[in-house]
Design a protein around this motif. Structure first.
Motif, PDB file in Angstrom:
ATOM      1  N   ASN A  36      41.090  29.518  40.783  1.00  0.00           N
ATOM      2  CA  ASN A  36      41.583  28.500  39.782  1.00  0.00           C
ATOM      3  C   ASN A  36      40.293  27.533  39.969  1.00  0.00           C
ATOM      4  OD1 ASN A  36      44.149  29.781  39.469  1.00  0.00           O
ATOM      5  ND2 ASN A  36      45.171  28.611  40.779  1.00  0.00           N
ATOM      6  N   GLY A  37      38.927  28.001  39.773  1.00  0.00           N
ATOM      7  CA  GLY A  37      37.924  26.841  39.519  1.00  0.00           C
ATOM      8  C   GLY A  37      37.577  26.031  40.712  1.00  0.00           C
ATOM      9  N   LYS A  38      38.308  26.354  42.020  1.00  0.00           N
ATOM     10  CA  LYS A  38      37.925  25.559  43.161  1.00  0.00           C
ATOM     11  C   LYS A  38      37.572  26.512  44.280  1.00  0.00           C
ATOM     12  CE  LYS A  38      40.766  22.837  46.586  1.00  0.00           C
ATOM     13  NZ  LYS A  38      42.147  22.464  46.973  1.00  0.00           N
ATOM     14  N   LEU A  74      30.362  26.459  40.619  1.00  0.00           N
ATOM     15  CA  LEU A  74      31.469  26.581  39.742  1.00  0.00           C
ATOM     16  C   LEU A  74      30.748  26.673  38.355  1.00  0.00           C
ATOM     17  CD1 LEU A  74      33.782  24.069  41.102  1.00  0.00           C
ATOM     18  CD2 LEU A  74      33.845  26.523  41.227  1.00  0.00           C
ATOM     19  N   ALA A  75      29.727  26.465  37.963  1.00  0.00           N
ATOM     20  CA  ALA A  75      28.848  26.762  36.853  1.00  0.00           C
ATOM     21  C   ALA A  75      28.850  28.021  36.599  1.00  0.00           C
ATOM     22  CB  ALA A  75      27.688  25.969  36.593  1.00  0.00           C
ATOM     23  N   LEU A  76      28.417  28.704  37.623  1.00  0.00           N
ATOM     24  CA  LEU A  76      28.061  30.320  37.319  1.00  0.00           C
ATOM     25  C   LEU A  76      29.809  30.901  37.194  1.00  0.00           C
ATOM     26  CD1 LEU A  76      26.095  32.793  37.402  1.00  0.00           C
ATOM     27  CD2 LEU A  76      26.340  32.917  39.752  1.00  0.00           C
ATOM     28  N   SER A  84      39.353  32.531  37.608  1.00  0.00           N
ATOM     29  CA  SER A  84      40.639  32.760  38.169  1.00  0.00           C
ATOM     30  C   SER A  84      40.734  33.104  39.793  1.00  0.00           C
ATOM     31  CB  SER A  84      41.585  33.647  37.441  1.00  0.00           C
ATOM     32  OG  SER A  84      42.830  33.985  38.041  1.00  0.00           O
ATOM     33  N   SER A  85      39.961  34.061  40.103  1.00  0.00           N
ATOM     34  CA  SER A  85      39.683  34.454  41.296  1.00  0.00           C
ATOM     35  C   SER A  85      38.509  35.255  41.593  1.00  0.00           C
ATOM     36  CB  SER A  85      41.034  35.282  41.978  1.00  0.00           C
ATOM     37  OG  SER A  85      41.064  35.602  43.259  1.00  0.00           O
ATOM     38  N   LYS A 119      44.620  35.976  43.672  1.00  0.00           N
ATOM     39  CA  LYS A 119      44.231  34.716  44.243  1.00  0.00           C
ATOM     40  C   LYS A 119      44.667  34.441  45.431  1.00  0.00           C
ATOM     41  CE  LYS A 119      45.126  32.874  39.553  1.00  0.00           C
ATOM     42  NZ  LYS A 119      45.817  31.849  38.808  1.00  0.00           N
ATOM     43  N   GLU A 120      45.920  35.025  45.945  1.00  0.00           N
ATOM     44  CA  GLU A 120      46.520  34.733  47.450  1.00  0.00           C
ATOM     45  C   GLU A 120      45.840  35.618  48.230  1.00  0.00           C
ATOM     46  OE1 GLU A 120      49.766  37.084  45.275  1.00  0.00           O
ATOM     47  OE2 GLU A 120      48.337  35.585  44.721  1.00  0.00           O
TER      48      GLU A 120
END
Length: 279
Positions: A36-38, A74-76, A84-85, A119-120
């Motif tokens: 999620n972008g983190k 994160l930019a890439l 998302s993942s 994701k998980e």
């Protein structure tokens, strides 16, 4: 696309002609999971990369802050639509010039992302068999604890595992003690004691290893220690599992003729997802 020194370029771009990472393994890298972008465990990855660069005497650019590290990845990820993942690998290598002796210690970097399905962290219930890999051994030294691009033991070990129908192999050090698996750190449950080899044995100072140690210490029924593990100890274990930041926790179900339970693995995966807010 890849991120090459802050610019998006085609993966076909030739950056290898004089690349010291390619020619001499003069490079370090980090592989991170983005959800999620983190970036998960951002600080642990950043500080391990900085430590690795210092160990091999690279010059750390003034702008290479934690925020810059995060921004570039994160930019890439955003550009490649994998927010998302995804997994992202950042490779930092000493700049061109010289032979074994570099002309200077300045660096460049490149980042590549690959989408992930989930994701998980998922619990893998399929059979997962391992054995020892004894063609080559890991040395007990500081270089073994950082992620350099010299991974020939892991490469040849992976070929051995594939040729012998194994899912993974356990690596040994020059004292013939258990160090880690091909793709991550190894943990062993023996009775109520959860054991992983200390970094001084030559294992990677894994980011997920750190998370699992912290989570396991919250389980009242087990004692968590860092101790030497011999190959003979593996056959006496109740449970074995491998950890890395992409898969999380991978239970081992079989080592030679011994089969293992997976209860602690399942408990820790649930705790890991909960701690990250993924469930």
């Amino acid at each position: 696309m890849i991120n090459f020194n802050g610019a998006f370029v085609s993966e076909d771009a030739n950056v290898l002609v004089q690349n010291r990472g390619f020619l001499y393994g003069d490079a370090v890298f980090e592989t991170v999971k983005v959800v999620n972008g983190k970036i998960l465990f951002l600080e642990d990855h950043y500080f391990r990369l900085m430590s690795s660069m210092r160990v091999i005497r690279m010059e750390i650019p003034m702008n290479f802050t934690l925020e810059y590290f995060e921004e570039q990845i994160l930019a890439l990820v955003k550009n490649n639509n994998t927010e998302s993942s995804s997994r992202a690998r950042i490779t930092v290598y000493r700049n061109d010039g010289g032979y074994y002796l570099p002309q200077d210690n300045t660096v460049s970097f490149l980042i590549k992302t690959t989408p992930l399905e989930s994701k998980e962290y998922l619990f893998n219930e399929q059979e997962y068999e391992v054995d020892l890999y004894k063609d080559f051994y890991i040395t007990k030294q500081l270089l073994s604890s950082i992620k350099t691009t010299n991974r020939l033991i892991n490469v040849t070990g992976s070929i051995y595992a594939h040729e012998n129908g194994l899912d993974n192999c356990v690596l040994l050090n020059d004292s013939k003690n258990v160090v880690e698996a091909l793709q991550g750190n190894i943990f062993m449950l023996n009775g109520n004691k959860l054991i992983t080899p200390p970094v001084s044995e030559g294992c990677l100072n894994g980011v997920m290893r750190k998370q699992v140690l912290e989570l396991a210490k919250k389980i009242e029924s087990i004692e968590v220690v860092e101790e030497i593990i011999s190959p003979f100890d593996l056959q006496k274990a109740n449970e074995l599992f491998v950890t890395n930041v992409i898969k999380g926790i991978q239970p081992i179900t079989k080592y030679r003729k011994k089969e293992f339970s997976t209860e602690i693995s399942k408990t820790l995966i649930t705790a890991l997802n909960k701690s990250l807010g993924l469930v």
